[in-house]
Motif scaffolding. Sequence first.
Motif, PDB file in Angstrom:
ATOM      1  N   ASN A 155      69.644  50.179 -59.490  1.00 44.56           N
ATOM      2  CA  ASN A 155      68.229  50.264 -59.799  1.00 44.56           C
ATOM      3  C   ASN A 155      67.630  51.639 -59.515  1.00 44.56           C
ATOM      4  OD1 ASN A 155      68.269  50.145 -57.050  1.00 44.56           O
ATOM      5  ND2 ASN A 155      66.664  48.629 -56.857  1.00 44.56           N
ATOM      6  N   ASP A 156      68.336  52.517 -58.846  1.00 47.43           N
ATOM      7  CA  ASP A 156      67.798  53.850 -58.574  1.00 47.43           C
ATOM      8  C   ASP A 156      68.582  54.943 -59.303  1.00 47.43           C
ATOM      9  OD1 ASP A 156      70.097  53.528 -57.141  1.00 47.43           O
ATOM     10  OD2 ASP A 156      69.322  54.392 -55.286  1.00 47.43           O
ATOM     11  N   LYS A 157      69.266  54.577 -60.361  1.00 49.45           N
ATOM     12  CA  LYS A 157      70.081  55.551 -61.089  1.00 49.45           C
ATOM     13  C   LYS A 157      69.209  56.581 -61.814  1.00 49.45           C
ATOM     14  CE  LYS A 157      73.911  55.840 -64.338  1.00 49.45           C
ATOM     15  NZ  LYS A 157      74.862  55.077 -65.154  1.00 49.45           N
ATOM     16  N   PHE A 158      68.162  56.110 -62.491  1.00 47.33           N
ATOM     17  CA  PHE A 158      67.294  57.010 -63.241  1.00 47.33           C
ATOM     18  C   PHE A 158      65.914  57.140 -62.628  1.00 47.33           C
ATOM     19  CE2 PHE A 158      70.280  55.250 -66.397  1.00 47.33           C
ATOM     20  CZ  PHE A 158      70.921  56.434 -66.732  1.00 47.33           C
ATOM     21  N   ASP A 159      65.470  56.121 -61.899  1.00 46.05           N
ATOM     22  CA  ASP A 159      64.125  56.125 -61.323  1.00 46.05           C
ATOM     23  C   ASP A 159      64.174  56.715 -59.921  1.00 46.05           C
ATOM     24  OD1 ASP A 159      61.492  55.736 -60.866  1.00 46.05           O
ATOM     25  OD2 ASP A 159      61.591  53.561 -60.671  1.00 46.05           O
ATOM     26  N   LYS A 160      63.770  57.963 -59.783  1.00 45.10           N
ATOM     27  CA  LYS A 160      63.810  58.650 -58.492  1.00 45.10           C
ATOM     28  C   LYS A 160      62.417  58.790 -57.888  1.00 45.10           C
ATOM     29  CE  LYS A 160      68.218  59.676 -58.951  1.00 45.10           C
ATOM     30  NZ  LYS A 160      69.244  59.025 -58.195  1.00 45.10           N
ATOM     31  N   VAL A 211      58.798  58.001 -55.823  1.00 44.63           N
ATOM     32  CA  VAL A 211      58.493  57.635 -54.445  1.00 44.63           C
ATOM     33  C   VAL A 211      58.289  56.127 -54.336  1.00 44.63           C
ATOM     34  CG1 VAL A 211      56.792  57.929 -52.599  1.00 44.63           C
ATOM     35  CG2 VAL A 211      57.470  59.880 -53.989  1.00 44.63           C
ATOM     36  N   GLN A 212      57.648  55.538 -55.347  1.00 44.15           N
ATOM     37  CA  GLN A 212      57.399  54.104 -55.327  1.00 44.15           C
ATOM     38  C   GLN A 212      58.710  53.320 -55.352  1.00 44.15           C
ATOM     39  OE1 GLN A 212      55.119  52.658 -58.625  1.00 44.15           O
ATOM     40  NE2 GLN A 212      54.652  50.716 -57.624  1.00 44.15           N
ATOM     41  N   ALA A 213      59.670  53.761 -56.127  1.00 46.19           N
ATOM     42  CA  ALA A 213      60.964  53.073 -56.178  1.00 46.19           C
ATOM     43  C   ALA A 213      61.687  53.172 -54.837  1.00 46.19           C
ATOM     44  CB  ALA A 213      61.825  53.666 -57.284  1.00 46.19           C
ATOM     45  N   LYS A 214      61.579  54.295 -54.173  1.00 42.25           N
ATOM     46  CA  LYS A 214      62.209  54.454 -52.858  1.00 42.25           C
ATOM     47  C   LYS A 214      61.562  53.530 -51.829  1.00 42.25           C
ATOM     48  CE  LYS A 214      63.739  59.159 -53.645  1.00 42.25           C
ATOM     49  NZ  LYS A 214      63.581  60.575 -53.308  1.00 42.25           N
ATOM     50  N   LYS A 215      60.221  53.373 -51.909  1.00 41.01           N
ATOM     51  CA  LYS A 215      59.527  52.468 -50.993  1.00 41.01           C
ATOM     52  C   LYS A 215      59.950  51.023 -51.231  1.00 41.01           C
ATOM     53  CE  LYS A 215      55.261  55.064 -50.275  1.00 41.01           C
ATOM     54  NZ  LYS A 215      53.804  55.088 -50.543  1.00 41.01           N
ATOM     55  N   ILE A 216      60.072  50.645 -52.492  1.00 45.21           N
ATOM     56  CA  ILE A 216      60.463  49.275 -52.828  1.00 45.21           C
ATOM     57  C   ILE A 216      61.870  48.983 -52.326  1.00 45.21           C
ATOM     58  CG2 ILE A 216      61.043  47.761 -54.759  1.00 45.21           C
ATOM     59  CD1 ILE A 216      58.676  48.995 -56.265  1.00 45.21           C
ATOM     60  N   ASN A 217      62.792  49.930 -52.489  1.00 45.02           N
ATOM     61  CA  ASN A 217      64.174  49.727 -52.042  1.00 45.02           C
ATOM     62  C   ASN A 217      64.281  49.659 -50.526  1.00 45.02           C
ATOM     63  OD1 ASN A 217      65.199  49.631 -54.622  1.00 45.02           O
ATOM     64  ND2 ASN A 217      65.622  51.804 -54.708  1.00 45.02           N
ATOM     65  N   ALA A 218      63.384  50.345 -49.810  1.00 42.82           N
ATOM     66  CA  ALA A 218      63.445  50.375 -48.357  1.00 42.82           C
ATOM     67  C   ALA A 218      62.702  49.208 -47.710  1.00 42.82           C
ATOM     68  CB  ALA A 218      62.867  51.692 -47.843  1.00 42.82           C
ATOM     69  N   LYS A 219      61.917  48.468 -48.479  1.00 42.41           N
ATOM     70  CA  LYS A 219      61.078  47.398 -47.933  1.00 42.41           C
ATOM     71  C   LYS A 219      61.930  46.227 -47.433  1.00 42.41           C
ATOM     72  CE  LYS A 219      57.089  44.621 -49.169  1.00 42.41           C
ATOM     73  NZ  LYS A 219      56.156  45.101 -48.190  1.00 42.41           N
ATOM     74  N   LEU A 220      61.577  45.722 -46.233  1.00 43.50           N
ATOM     75  CA  LEU A 220      62.227  44.549 -45.668  1.00 43.50           C
ATOM     76  C   LEU A 220      61.338  43.341 -45.909  1.00 43.50           C
ATOM     77  CD1 LEU A 220      63.429  45.983 -42.256  1.00 43.50           C
ATOM     78  CD2 LEU A 220      64.792  45.600 -44.305  1.00 43.50           C
ATOM     79  N   HIS A 221      61.927  42.252 -46.345  1.00 41.63           N
ATOM     80  CA  HIS A 221      61.175  41.037 -46.631  1.00 41.63           C
ATOM     81  C   HIS A 221      61.336  40.075 -45.463  1.00 41.63           C
ATOM     82  CE1 HIS A 221      60.485  42.407 -50.700  1.00 41.63           C
ATOM     83  NE2 HIS A 221      61.771  42.704 -50.787  1.00 41.63           N
TER      84      HIS A 221
END
Length: 67
Positions: free
Chosen positions: A24-29, A31-41
């Motif tokens: 999911n982070d191959k093309f989308d670099k 800041v919002q994508a990085k925050k979403i990937n780092a978020k703990l649920h």
Amino acid sequence: MSSQKGNVARSRPQRHQNTVSFKNDKFDKSVQAKKINAKLHDGVCQQHKEGLERCVTYSKYKPLSKP
């Protein structure tokens, strides 16, 4: 599969198979994508946690616009 009623047997194998998993982070670099990937649920049940993680994995998760 055919649309015939009761015909559930497939006559050929699957045509395409993925050899590499989706990233999911191959093309989308962004800041919002990085925050979403780092978020703990935390604070949700196991079933909803798995659903949220699946959405994040396949870039379907959209954060709330208003808290």
